[in-house]
Design a protein around this motif. Structure first.
Motif, PDB file in Angstrom:
ATOM      1  N   ALA A  11      63.544  56.957   9.285  1.00 23.64           N
ATOM      2  CA  ALA A  11      62.128  57.251   9.331  1.00 23.64           C
ATOM      3  C   ALA A  11      61.328  56.495   8.283  1.00 23.64           C
ATOM      4  O   ALA A  11      61.728  56.371   7.144  1.00 23.64           O
ATOM      5  CB  ALA A  11      61.904  58.735   9.128  1.00 23.64           C
ATOM      6  N   ALA A  12      60.192  56.011   8.694  1.00 25.27           N
ATOM      7  CA  ALA A  12      59.255  55.378   7.776  1.00 25.27           C
ATOM      8  C   ALA A  12      57.848  55.611   8.288  1.00 25.27           C
ATOM      9  O   ALA A  12      57.055  54.710   8.399  1.00 25.27           O
ATOM     10  CB  ALA A  12      59.546  53.895   7.660  1.00 25.27           C
ATOM     11  N   MET A  13      57.539  56.875   8.594  1.00 27.53           N
ATOM     12  CA  MET A  13      56.251  57.152   9.201  1.00 27.53           C
ATOM     13  C   MET A  13      55.254  57.587   8.130  1.00 27.53           C
ATOM     14  O   MET A  13      54.752  58.700   8.111  1.00 27.53           O
ATOM     15  CB  MET A  13      56.394  58.219  10.278  1.00 27.53           C
ATOM     16  CG  MET A  13      56.923  59.547   9.796  1.00 27.53           C
ATOM     17  SD  MET A  13      57.017  60.692  11.137  1.00 27.53           S
ATOM     18  CE  MET A  13      55.387  60.547  11.843  1.00 27.53           C
ATOM     19  N   ASP A  14      54.953  56.670   7.243  1.00 27.30           N
ATOM     20  CA  ASP A  14      54.065  57.008   6.146  1.00 27.30           C
ATOM     21  C   ASP A  14      52.652  57.217   6.659  1.00 27.30           C
ATOM     22  O   ASP A  14      52.095  56.386   7.368  1.00 27.30           O
ATOM     23  CB  ASP A  14      54.084  55.887   5.115  1.00 27.30           C
ATOM     24  CG  ASP A  14      53.564  56.379   3.778  1.00 27.30           C
ATOM     25  OD1 ASP A  14      54.161  57.314   3.237  1.00 27.30           O
ATOM     26  OD2 ASP A  14      52.557  55.837   3.308  1.00 27.30           O
ATOM     27  N   THR A  15      52.083  58.346   6.297  1.00 30.45           N
ATOM     28  CA  THR A  15      50.739  58.673   6.750  1.00 30.45           C
ATOM     29  C   THR A  15      49.803  58.781   5.555  1.00 30.45           C
ATOM     30  O   THR A  15      49.061  59.734   5.420  1.00 30.45           O
ATOM     31  CB  THR A  15      50.748  59.998   7.511  1.00 30.45           C
ATOM     32  OG1 THR A  15      51.406  60.965   6.684  1.00 30.45           O
ATOM     33  CG2 THR A  15      51.451  59.882   8.816  1.00 30.45           C
ATOM     34  N   GLY A  16      49.888  57.781   4.695  1.00 32.94           N
ATOM     35  CA  GLY A  16      49.029  57.816   3.532  1.00 32.94           C
ATOM     36  C   GLY A  16      49.719  58.452   2.344  1.00 32.94           C
ATOM     37  O   GLY A  16      50.810  58.998   2.482  1.00 32.94           O
ATOM     38  N   PRO A  17      49.069  58.379   1.196  1.00 33.06           N
ATOM     39  CA  PRO A  17      49.691  58.879  -0.034  1.00 33.06           C
ATOM     40  C   PRO A  17      49.711  60.403  -0.034  1.00 33.06           C
ATOM     41  O   PRO A  17      48.871  61.036   0.605  1.00 33.06           O
ATOM     42  CB  PRO A  17      48.753  58.358  -1.125  1.00 33.06           C
ATOM     43  CG  PRO A  17      47.415  58.244  -0.448  1.00 33.06           C
ATOM     44  CD  PRO A  17      47.698  57.903   0.965  1.00 33.06           C
TER      45      PRO A  17
ATOM     46  N   LEU B  55      57.665  67.013   5.900  1.00 30.64           N
ATOM     47  CA  LEU B  55      58.336  66.559   7.121  1.00 30.64           C
ATOM     48  C   LEU B  55      57.448  65.633   7.947  1.00 30.64           C
ATOM     49  O   LEU B  55      57.951  64.764   8.654  1.00 30.64           O
ATOM     50  CB  LEU B  55      58.771  67.757   7.970  1.00 30.64           C
ATOM     51  CG  LEU B  55      60.008  68.471   7.469  1.00 30.64           C
ATOM     52  CD1 LEU B  55      60.327  69.662   8.358  1.00 30.64           C
ATOM     53  CD2 LEU B  55      61.193  67.518   7.413  1.00 30.64           C
ATOM     54  N   HIS B  56      56.169  65.837   7.822  1.00 27.63           N
ATOM     55  CA  HIS B  56      55.256  64.951   8.545  1.00 27.63           C
ATOM     56  C   HIS B  56      55.322  63.537   7.973  1.00 27.63           C
ATOM     57  O   HIS B  56      55.353  62.558   8.705  1.00 27.63           O
ATOM     58  CB  HIS B  56      53.826  65.489   8.461  1.00 27.63           C
ATOM     59  CG  HIS B  56      52.839  64.700   9.268  1.00 27.63           C
ATOM     60  ND1 HIS B  56      51.739  64.101   8.725  1.00 27.63           N
ATOM     61  CD2 HIS B  56      52.808  64.405  10.590  1.00 27.63           C
ATOM     62  CE1 HIS B  56      51.064  63.467   9.676  1.00 27.63           C
ATOM     63  NE2 HIS B  56      51.684  63.639  10.813  1.00 27.63           N
ATOM     64  N   ARG B  57      55.389  63.467   6.644  1.00 31.63           N
ATOM     65  CA  ARG B  57      55.441  62.158   6.002  1.00 31.63           C
ATOM     66  C   ARG B  57      56.825  61.530   6.098  1.00 31.63           C
ATOM     67  O   ARG B  57      56.980  60.320   6.127  1.00 31.63           O
ATOM     68  CB  ARG B  57      55.044  62.263   4.515  1.00 31.63           C
ATOM     69  CG  ARG B  57      53.565  62.560   4.319  1.00 31.63           C
ATOM     70  CD  ARG B  57      53.093  62.125   2.938  1.00 31.63           C
ATOM     71  NE  ARG B  57      54.015  62.522   1.898  1.00 31.63           N
ATOM     72  CZ  ARG B  57      54.689  61.679   1.139  1.00 31.63           C
ATOM     73  NH1 ARG B  57      54.546  60.385   1.269  1.00 31.63           N
ATOM     74  NH2 ARG B  57      55.507  62.147   0.232  1.00 31.63           N
TER      75      ARG B  57
END
Lengths: 157, 157
Positions: A11-17, B55-57
DNA sequence: CCAATTTCAGGTGTACTGAAATAA
DNA sequence: CTTATTTCAGTATACCTGAAATTG
């Protein structure tokens, strides 16, 4: 909710800091973890220790005052204090001027416990502040105090 | 109401300023109090919400990884996740490459919940940061990150 | 066998709601 | 009567220790 879920495992679903809310929580979790371990021999928790330090600084508070200070209900605070009283670390006396209220104070054993663990707790704080100079520390204290003030001013409390 | 404003000037047992450890705790308590209230309609706690955002990140974490991230035992994290799974906000699937591990992911309902409360949580953060300019916010983020790093480097973890 | 992850059993502490007793 | 403080009862959650099962 049409977010794409591509990778199953890597997983690498970075959604911002991470938010500052989260950063505060993370530091608090790390502190509590160290503090609980450090206090283990005493048999009291980090939260109970914190309540003792508040009573040390502000002797004679009531349960309700202490609860407001910690943003919990009076019932929750009463539970916590029951443990401390059972171990005779605090004393409770009815206020003669206002017989509804119960004034809380450290016992000698309570003060002795704080004395005993004070140095280790200060070393923990020093660990947290490693490599921060006096200016950084002052900034941090100031910023945290402003956060607290902003959160308690407006609604709620 | 003016009668109860007795100040600790009489007691005068001030033993110095509250520590930075205490300031961090105070901000976290204030945040949690607001967050719990804000999340009340959802039926989940501030702690559970935080786990969902992690978990979202970082989708696909295991229980053990999540526990280390939060400085708690895997058992404590499993308790928390049981509640989230019961409400079908997360899913658990065995990793085919390492059948010991269980990979955690948000369900659509979990993602929807985060979407729904995201704006209110950001408003809460904005409340905390009221009157702080961009420089202050950057400083705070940097200082908190350094605290976290210092606390996790040396012993423990 | 050893190490890591997860789970089960159990126990205590944290925190809430609701409701009642007491007193200002 | 109204409000604040405290307490009682009940419940859900948070977190731990110890031990067992599984897999690498």
């Amino acid at each position: 909710m049409a977010s794409e879920q591509r990778q199953p495992a890597a997983a690498a679903m970075d959604t911002g800091p991470p938010s500052l809310l989260y950063s505060v929580k993370q530091v608090e979790l790390a502190v509590r973890s160290h503090l609980d371990e450090l206090l283990r021999p005493s048999g009291i928790t980090a939260l109970q220790y914190t309540a003792l330090t508040v009573l040390h600084r502000r002797s004679g508070l009531t349960i309700a005052e202490l609860a407001r200070n910690s943003f919990v209900t009076p019932q929750a605070m009463a539970d916590l204090l029951k443990v401390l009283q059972r171990r005779e670390l605090i004393s409770r006396t009815r206020d003669p001027d206002n017989r509804r209220q119960v004034r809380l104070r450290l016992t000698e054993a309570g003060a002795a416990l704080l004395d005993h663990y004070g140095p280790a707790v200060r070393r923990l704080e020093e660990l947290m502040l490693t490599e921060m100079d006096a200016g950084d520390r002052e900034s941090l204290a100031d910023l945290l105090n402003r956060c607290r003030a902003s959160l308690t001013r407006g609604p709620r409390l």
